[in-house]
Design an enzyme around this catalytic site. Structure first.
Site, PDB file in Angstrom:
ATOM      1  N   ASN A  59      85.937  67.942 -69.505  1.00 23.00           N
ATOM      2  CA  ASN A  59      87.156  68.132 -68.728  1.00 23.00           C
ATOM      3  C   ASN A  59      88.355  67.860 -69.648  1.00 23.00           C
ATOM      4  OD1 ASN A  59      89.465  67.425 -67.171  1.00 23.00           O
ATOM      5  ND2 ASN A  59      88.169  67.329 -65.360  1.00 23.00           N
ATOM      6  N   ASP A  88      91.611  68.195 -68.824  1.00 17.89           N
ATOM      7  CA  ASP A  88      92.865  67.996 -68.070  1.00 17.89           C
ATOM      8  C   ASP A  88      93.859  67.106 -68.801  1.00 17.89           C
ATOM      9  OD1 ASP A  88      91.719  69.388 -66.001  1.00 17.89           O
ATOM     10  OD2 ASP A  88      91.405  67.640 -64.712  1.00 17.89           O
ATOM     11  N   HIS A  89      93.336  66.039 -69.438  1.00 18.57           N
ATOM     12  CA  HIS A  89      94.279  65.048 -69.960  1.00 18.57           C
ATOM     13  C   HIS A  89      94.913  65.457 -71.281  1.00 18.57           C
ATOM     14  CE1 HIS A  89      93.793  62.833 -66.444  1.00 18.57           C
ATOM     15  NE2 HIS A  89      92.497  62.658 -66.627  1.00 18.57           N
ATOM     16  N   ARG A 107     106.017  65.957 -71.481  1.00 18.33           N
ATOM     17  CA  ARG A 107     107.243  66.440 -72.110  1.00 18.33           C
ATOM     18  C   ARG A 107     107.657  67.834 -71.614  1.00 18.33           C
ATOM     19  NH1 ARG A 107     109.187  63.805 -76.839  1.00 18.33           N
ATOM     20  NH2 ARG A 107     109.071  61.633 -76.215  1.00 18.33           N
ATOM     21  N   HIS A 140      90.883  71.090 -63.836  1.00 12.44           N
ATOM     22  CA  HIS A 140      91.226  70.894 -62.418  1.00 12.44           C
ATOM     23  C   HIS A 140      92.654  71.405 -62.217  1.00 12.44           C
ATOM     24  CE1 HIS A 140      91.453  67.820 -58.834  1.00 12.44           C
ATOM     25  NE2 HIS A 140      91.824  69.038 -58.491  1.00 12.44           N
ATOM     26  N   ARG A 158      95.436  71.367 -60.007  1.00 10.67           N
ATOM     27  CA  ARG A 158      95.888  70.631 -58.818  1.00 10.67           C
ATOM     28  C   ARG A 158      97.042  71.353 -58.139  1.00 10.67           C
ATOM     29  NH1 ARG A 158      95.134  65.338 -57.477  1.00 10.67           N
ATOM     30  NH2 ARG A 158      93.410  64.348 -58.543  1.00 10.67           N
ATOM     31  N   ARG A 207     100.039  68.939 -62.001  1.00  9.87           N
ATOM     32  CA  ARG A 207     100.466  67.796 -62.823  1.00  9.87           C
ATOM     33  C   ARG A 207      99.927  67.852 -64.252  1.00  9.87           C
ATOM     34  NH1 ARG A 207      97.250  62.859 -59.961  1.00  9.87           N
ATOM     35  NH2 ARG A 207      98.292  63.708 -58.137  1.00  9.87           N
ATOM     36  N   HIS A 208      98.816  68.576 -64.459  1.00 11.23           N
ATOM     37  CA  HIS A 208      98.334  68.723 -65.842  1.00 11.23           C
ATOM     38  C   HIS A 208      98.006  70.195 -66.129  1.00 11.23           C
ATOM     39  CE1 HIS A 208      94.668  67.945 -63.579  1.00 11.23           C
ATOM     40  NE2 HIS A 208      94.784  66.629 -63.622  1.00 11.23           N
ATOM     41  N   GLU A 232      87.754  73.187 -61.228  1.00  8.65           N
ATOM     42  CA  GLU A 232      87.759  72.235 -60.102  1.00  8.65           C
ATOM     43  C   GLU A 232      88.998  72.523 -59.277  1.00  8.65           C
ATOM     44  OE1 GLU A 232      87.935  68.286 -61.569  1.00  8.65           O
ATOM     45  OE2 GLU A 232      85.981  68.379 -62.504  1.00  8.65           O
ATOM     46  N   THR A 239      93.650  59.941 -59.685  1.00  9.96           N
ATOM     47  CA  THR A 239      92.539  60.830 -60.012  1.00  9.96           C
ATOM     48  C   THR A 239      91.737  61.051 -58.732  1.00  9.96           C
ATOM     49  OG1 THR A 239      90.612  61.164 -61.460  1.00  9.96           O
ATOM     50  CG2 THR A 239      91.048  58.900 -60.755  1.00  9.96           C
ATOM     51  N   THR A 240      90.752  61.949 -58.783  1.00  7.03           N
ATOM     52  CA  THR A 240      89.986  62.251 -57.577  1.00  7.03           C
ATOM     53  C   THR A 240      89.320  60.981 -57.046  1.00  7.03           C
ATOM     54  OG1 THR A 240      89.482  64.318 -58.698  1.00  7.03           O
ATOM     55  CG2 THR A 240      88.302  63.885 -56.647  1.00  7.03           C
ATOM     56  N   GLU A 274      77.719  68.076 -57.449  1.00  6.57           N
ATOM     57  CA  GLU A 274      78.085  67.144 -58.511  1.00  6.57           C
ATOM     58  C   GLU A 274      78.183  65.770 -57.854  1.00  6.57           C
ATOM     59  OE1 GLU A 274      81.547  68.063 -60.907  1.00  6.57           O
ATOM     60  OE2 GLU A 274      81.705  65.975 -61.554  1.00  6.57           O
ATOM     61  N   HIS A 326      82.428  61.707 -63.229  1.00  5.60           N
ATOM     62  CA  HIS A 326      83.581  60.869 -62.888  1.00  5.60           C
ATOM     63  C   HIS A 326      83.403  59.436 -63.380  1.00  5.60           C
ATOM     64  CE1 HIS A 326      87.278  59.569 -61.063  1.00  5.60           C
ATOM     65  NE2 HIS A 326      87.546  60.841 -60.829  1.00  5.60           N
ATOM     66  N   GLY A 327      84.330  59.038 -64.230  1.00  2.00           N
ATOM     67  CA  GLY A 327      84.349  57.661 -64.724  1.00  2.00           C
ATOM     68  C   GLY A 327      83.302  57.384 -65.791  1.00  2.00           C
ATOM     69  N   GLY A 385      85.595  63.677 -68.830  1.00  2.00           N
ATOM     70  CA  GLY A 385      86.920  64.012 -69.324  1.00  2.00           C
ATOM     71  C   GLY A 385      87.660  62.873 -69.979  1.00  2.00           C
ATOM     72  N   HIS A 386      88.112  61.931 -69.168  1.00  2.00           N
ATOM     73  CA  HIS A 386      89.070  60.931 -69.643  1.00  2.00           C
ATOM     74  C   HIS A 386      88.584  60.152 -70.863  1.00  2.00           C
ATOM     75  CE1 HIS A 386      91.503  57.232 -69.547  1.00  2.00           C
ATOM     76  NE2 HIS A 386      92.452  58.059 -69.176  1.00  2.00           N
TER      77      HIS A 386
HETATM   78  N1  PXP Z   1      84.140  65.564 -61.993  1.00  2.00           N
HETATM   79  C1  PXP Z   1      85.142  65.761 -61.103  1.00  2.00           C
HETATM   80  C2  PXP Z   1      84.822  66.496 -59.858  1.00  2.00           C
HETATM   81  C3  PXP Z   1      86.446  65.298 -61.332  1.00  2.00           C
HETATM   82  O1  PXP Z   1      87.405  65.497 -60.427  1.00  2.00           O
HETATM   83  C4  PXP Z   1      86.718  64.638 -62.557  1.00  2.00           C
HETATM   84  C5  PXP Z   1      88.097  64.181 -62.862  1.00  2.00           C
HETATM   85  O2  PXP Z   1      88.964  65.260 -62.907  1.00  2.00           O
HETATM   86  C6  PXP Z   1      85.666  64.475 -63.465  1.00  2.00           C
HETATM   87  C7  PXP Z   1      84.388  64.918 -63.153  1.00  2.00           C
HETATM   88  C8  PXP Z   1      85.861  63.814 -64.790  1.00  2.00           C
HETATM   89  O3  PXP Z   1      86.140  62.479 -64.588  1.00  2.00           O
HETATM   90  P1  PXP Z   1      86.588  61.577 -65.817  1.00  2.00           P
HETATM   91  O4  PXP Z   1      87.895  62.137 -66.304  1.00  2.00           O
HETATM   92  O5  PXP Z   1      86.700  60.225 -65.228  1.00  2.00           O
HETATM   93  O6  PXP Z   1      85.529  61.711 -66.856  1.00  2.00           O
END
Ligand code: PXP
Length: 240
Positions: free
Chosen positions: A7, A9-10, A18, A43, A45, A49-50, A70, A100-101, A151, A191-192, A213-214
Site C-alpha cells: 500500500n 498511500d503514505h 505540500r 486507497h 478516500r 487526503r493522499h 481500496e 486510518t481505517t 481481507e 492492517h498494522g 503499507g505504513h
Molecule cells: N488493508 C486495508 C483494507 C487498509 O485499509 C489498510 C490501510 O490503508 C491496509 C491494509 C494497510 O495497513 P497499514 O498501512 O497499517 O499496513
C-alpha cells in the site's frame, strides 16, 4: 508463497502535505514492483487526503503486477472503479474523521446498494475483496454478497499487547481463516503489520495475500524503498 501487496498511500501523504507533485506514488509503485512486490494497493478516500484521482488513472496504466483499489462502498467510488477497472477492488469502511481505517466492513448489515455494486464489479471482471473483522457472521455475509476474497483485519492483533492478549487475537484470525476457506473465499490479511508482527501472520492457514503499507513506507525513509520491500519479502519467504 504468500503474495505481498504494498500500500503506497503514505507516499502520497507526504506529497499532499505540500500539495505539490513529489514524491509521486507512481514512481514508488514502479520501484516497489522492481523490488519484488506482487501488487500495488491504493486507497482512494472520499476526502482525497493522499491518493488522488490522477494517481488511480495513471497507476491503472503503469502497474505491471496487480492494482488493488481500496474504496468505500459509495456510488461515486463504484463509478470510478467501473471506469478505471483495477484488477481488484477491496471494499472498506470509511469515516472522514478517522486517521486510518478502523474496524472491518459491516457486510452483514450492508445496504442493498453494496450488493448491487459488488455484482457490477464482478460483471466487469473485477475481483472483489471485502475488508472484514475476523468474525463468522461477516465471513458468511461476504460469501453471500458475492465476494471472492476476504481481507481479515489484523489491526486488533497488531495493536494487542504481546502475550495472552495477542495470542487471543491470533487465534481469532486462525479460526476466521479456516472458516473463510470452508466458505470458498480466498483469505487475505492486512492492517498494522510490521517487521515484527508479520512473521506470525504468515502462519495463518490458507493465507494468500498480505496488504502492508505504513511500516514499509516508514522504513523506506531510512533504508530506501527497495531495501524496505526486500526485507519484508524475506520475512514472508522465511515464514511461508
Ligand atoms: N488493508 C486495508 C483494507 C487498509 O485499509 C489498510 C490501510 O490503508 C491496509 C491494509 C494497510 O495497513 P497499514 O498501512 O497499517 O499496513
Amino acid at each position: 508463497m504468500i503474495a505481498l501487496h504494498i500500500n503506497i498511500d503514505h507516499v502520497a501523504t507526504v506529497r499532499q502535505a505540500r500539495q505539490i507533485s513529489e514524491p509521486d506514488p507512481v514512481t514508488a509503485a514502479g520501484l516497489v514492483e522492481l523490488a519484488g512486490a506482487d501488487g500495488i494497493t491504493i486507497h482512494l478516500r472520499e476526502d482525497r487526503r493522499h491518493i488522488i484521482d490522477r494517481d488511480v488513472r495513471i497507476l491503472r496504466e503503469t502497474v505491471q503486477t496487480r492494482l488493488n483499489l481500496e474504496m468505500a462502498a459509495t456510488a461515486e467510488m463504484f463509478g470510478i472503479a467501473l471506469e478505471t477497472r483495477p484488477d481488484i477492488v477491496t471494499l472498506v469502511p470509511e469515516k472522514r474523521e478517522e486517521v486510518t481505517t478502523e474496524g472491518g466492513l459491516d457486510v452483514a448489515g450492508a445496504p442493498e446498494s453494496m450488493h448491487k455494486g459488488i455484482a457490477q464489479l464482478r460483471e466487469a471482471g473485477i475481483r472483489v475483496s471485502l475488508f472484514i473483522d475476523p468474525e463468522e457472521e461477516q465471513i458468511e455475509a461476504s460469501q453471500k454478497a458475492g465476494a471472492e476474497d476476504v481481507e481479515l483485519h489484523t489491526g486488533c492483533y497488531a495493536n494487542a499487547e504481546r502475550g495472552i492478549l495477542q495470542d487471543k487475537e491470533y487465534e481469532r484470525l486462525v479460526s476466521a481463516a479456516e472458516f473463510a476457506n470452508e466458505q470458498n473465499l480466498q483469505v487475505n490479511a492486512g492492517h498494522g503489520l510490521n517487521y515484527i508482527n508479520t512473521q506470525r501472520i504468515c502462519g495463518l492457514p490458507h493465507l494468500r495475500e498480505l496488504n502492508i503499507g505504513h511500516s514499509i513506507v516508514s522504513r523506506a525513509i531510512f533504508v530506501g524503498l527497495t531495501q524496505a520491500v526486500q526485507e519484508m519479502r524475506e520475512i514472508i519467504i522465511l515464514n511461508s
